[in-house]
Design an enzyme around this catalytic site. Structure first.
Site, PDB file in Angstrom:
ATOM      1  N   ASN A 156     -13.527 -38.174  70.688  1.00 10.20           N
ATOM      2  CA  ASN A 156     -13.146 -38.319  69.272  1.00 10.20           C
ATOM      3  C   ASN A 156     -12.313 -39.567  68.973  1.00 10.20           C
ATOM      4  O   ASN A 156     -12.469 -40.193  67.931  1.00 10.20           O
ATOM      5  CB  ASN A 156     -12.446 -37.055  68.772  1.00 10.20           C
ATOM      6  CG  ASN A 156     -11.168 -36.769  69.503  1.00 10.20           C
ATOM      7  OD1 ASN A 156     -11.020 -37.078  70.685  1.00 10.20           O
ATOM      8  ND2 ASN A 156     -10.228 -36.192  68.808  1.00 10.20           N
ATOM      9  N   GLU A 254      -4.340 -31.447  77.423  1.00  7.27           N
ATOM     10  CA  GLU A 254      -4.185 -31.598  75.964  1.00  7.27           C
ATOM     11  C   GLU A 254      -5.462 -31.081  75.324  1.00  7.27           C
ATOM     12  O   GLU A 254      -6.511 -31.711  75.427  1.00  7.27           O
ATOM     13  CB  GLU A 254      -3.987 -33.074  75.598  1.00  7.27           C
ATOM     14  CG  GLU A 254      -2.724 -33.707  76.160  1.00  7.27           C
ATOM     15  CD  GLU A 254      -1.464 -33.217  75.464  1.00  7.27           C
ATOM     16  OE1 GLU A 254      -1.573 -32.609  74.383  1.00  7.27           O
ATOM     17  OE2 GLU A 254      -0.385 -33.435  76.025  1.00  7.27           O
ATOM     18  N   CYS A 288      -7.887 -33.609  67.105  1.00  3.44           N
ATOM     19  CA  CYS A 288      -7.330 -32.324  67.544  1.00  3.44           C
ATOM     20  C   CYS A 288      -6.221 -31.854  66.601  1.00  3.44           C
ATOM     21  O   CYS A 288      -5.920 -30.675  66.534  1.00  3.44           O
ATOM     22  CB  CYS A 288      -6.801 -32.461  68.962  1.00  3.44           C
ATOM     23  SG  CYS A 288      -5.632 -33.824  69.119  1.00  3.44           S
ATOM     24  N   GLU A 469       3.044 -35.064  76.711  1.00  2.00           N
ATOM     25  CA  GLU A 469       2.975 -36.495  76.983  1.00  2.00           C
ATOM     26  C   GLU A 469       3.884 -37.210  76.012  1.00  2.00           C
ATOM     27  O   GLU A 469       4.145 -36.721  74.918  1.00  2.00           O
ATOM     28  CB  GLU A 469       1.517 -36.984  76.842  1.00  2.00           C
ATOM     29  CG  GLU A 469       0.593 -36.351  77.891  1.00  2.00           C
ATOM     30  CD  GLU A 469      -0.884 -36.736  77.766  1.00  2.00           C
ATOM     31  OE1 GLU A 469      -1.347 -37.029  76.654  1.00  2.00           O
ATOM     32  OE2 GLU A 469      -1.560 -36.733  78.812  1.00  2.00           O
TER      33      GLU A 469
END
Ligand code: NAD
Length: 488
Positions: A156, A254, A288, A469
């Site tokens: 993405n 993630e 996301c 992160e």
């Protein structure tokens, strides 16, 4: 045709500082035309083995460089990507289907910034030291790079998310084997062409192209890759966790989201509506962090819905290279079908589609008739239990529902398996803090969306991931810590 196949872009793996051809290839599509335009290496165990070997060989020298030396190289790489920003943006838009505007203003600038950011942050970490005077000793911590990092990224935000892993991994002194998504490999390949000029020694960054099942899994199962940083779907993360378990690998995951926006009666709709449109439909809803459940307090529900739908209808869908277009093509035909199927399911359940898919007609330019396009779609009168309110759709589809009380909306917002990001809209500062505290979500944006300080942790709760992160978090993930005690 011959003319057609001649024009194909053919990618090669990048191993030990050299481009190497592969024995078989995968077709890659231009999502805005439906044409095959690129061939991506279909790597497997053999290619991954060669890349890991190169990364292992480069580790002793790279890991012994000072943070400043590594920092200078990262900065150079950032400059080189920035110099070619337009070419990278064009390539990302063509490969992924995203609008050229999004690629120019978000994807590539952020890829550049990822390198600059970690080039800087690596210079500022300190380790801990404590003393125990009564027993005459002190303790301190020491951090060292882990080794060969396996990096796996989704389609993405291709270069944006890949560099968000490569930059901290190499800044910390690791060497890497990266595997971008087989659907969006072009910009990673372009970046490889700049590594030597930036001064990245051979073998420090290796890129192996191919599918998740073959190349990805070979990397995850390789015994000499002690850590895997993965961004992608929750399903793939489960598989990676299983496959890496026998090796006790360190994982950063993630994953997906089903992100709520909570709009209270006292929200400033002039800010909330345009931002919530963006948070729902930016990058075709393929982020996301995109909003896909909008909870609006009863008092402003009908006004919100009217204004939101009227604005959603203005979003222009079409050729991604047209700078006036707001919505480009979805990544693939299969993904488009999947996103559309959610709208159909909602209708079958008795929900109402207020605009977009199946309601308005989509007019496309001549060259884009076979592209994977879809109109921004707003669904309402949908139950919380519906798959449209529970599952990640990852397309330009958002649901709007009404709520009455703060207590109720917190419970409903939390009633999904995911916990990545939420937005809260209210001018009551006390309420904003209260609600933010209680949402099960790794990120809460109030009265805004997508404003990020890379210093701070990024990541999800529940099925949205494991680990965080960011400056300090990535440093901790990509280094091994040792506690040393000295008695004097
Ligand atoms: P995906 O899980 O299908 O693929 C992601 C990557 O994993 C690809 O490179 C793929 O080839 C690889 N892969 C697939 N199977 C594998 C296996 N068995 N072993 C090793 N690697 C494998 O995800 P996607 O469809 O590319 O991306 C969309 C998903 O990513 C969405 O769920 C989205 O929410 C999530 N995402 C999360 C974040 C975040 O930061 N939390 C950011 C972007 C996207």
């Amino acid at each position: 045709t011959m003319a057609h196949s001649k024009a194909l872009l053919v990618l090669e793996n990048f191993i030990a500082g050299k481009f190497v051809p592969c024995s078989s290839y995968i077709d890659s599509y231009n999502p805005s035309t439906g044409d095959v335009y690129c061939r991506v290496p279909d790597s497997g165990k053999e290619e991954v083995e060669a890349a890991v070997k190169a990364a292992k060989a480069a580790f002793p020298i790279w890991s012994s460089k000072s943070p400043l030396e590594r920092s200078q190289i990262l900065n150079k790489l950032a400059d080189l990507i920035e110099h070619d920003l337009e070419a990278f943006a064009q390539a990302e838009s063509k490969d992924q289907g995203k609008t050229i505007t999004f690629a120019r203003t978000i994807d590539i600038p952020r890829a550049v910034y990822n390198f600059r950011f970690f080039a800087s942050s690596i210079l500022h970490h300190t380790t801990e030291c404590t003393e125990m005077p009564t027993v005459g000793c002190m303790h301190y911590t020491s951090r060292t790079p882990v080794g060969v990092a396996g990096l796996i990224s989704p389609w993405n935000l291709p270069l944006y998310l890949l560099t968000w892993k490569i930059a901290p991994a190499i800044a910390c002194g690791n060497t890497v084997v990266a595997k971008p998504s087989e659907m969006t490999s072009v910009t990673a390949w372009m970046m490889c062409k700049l590594l030597e000029k930036a001064g990245v020694p051979h073998g420090v960054v290796n890129v192996v192209f191919g599918t998740g099942a073959k190349a990805g899994e070979a990397l995850v199962c390789h015994p000499d890759v002690p850590l895997i940083s993965f961004t992608g779907s929750t399903l793939t993360a489960q598989r990676i966790t299983e496959k890496s378990a026998p090796h006790c690998k360190r994982l950063s995951l993630e994953l997906g989201g089903k992100n709520p926006a909570i709009v209270f009666d006292d929200a400033d709709l002039s800010q909330c509506i345009p931002t919530t449109l963006r948070s729902s439909f930016a990058n075709q809803g393929e982020i996301c962090l995109c909003t896909s459940r909008i909870f609006v307090q009863r008092g402003i529900y009908s006004e919100f819905l009217k204004r939101f739908v009227a604005e959603a209808k203005k979003w222009k869908v079409g050729n991604p290279s047209d700078p006036t277009v707001d919505v480009g093509a979805l990544i693939s035909k299969e993904h488009l079908e999947k996103v559309r199927s959610y709208v159909k399911k909602a209708q079958a359940e008795g929900a109402r589609v207020l605009c977009g898919e199946g309601v308005d007609s989509l007019v496309l330019p001549n060259g884009n008739q076979k592209g994977y396009f879809m109109l921004p779609t707003v669904i309402t009168e949908v139950k919380d239990e519906s798959c449209c309110m529970q599952e990640e759709i990852f397309g330009p589809v958002t649901c709007v529902v009404a709520f009455d009380t703060e207590e109720e909306v917190i419970e409903r917002a939390n009633s999904v398996k995911y916990g990545l990001a939420a937005t809260v809209w209210s001018s009551n500062v006390g309420r904003v803090h209260r609600v933010a505290q209680r949402l099960q979500s790794g990120l809460v944006w109030t009265n805004c969306w997508l404003l990020r300080d890379l210093n701070l942790p990024f990541g999800g709760m529940k099925a949205s991931g494991i680990g965080r992160e960011g400056a300090k978090d990535s440093y901790e993930f990509f280094t091994e810590v040792k506690t040393i005690t000295i008695k004097h």
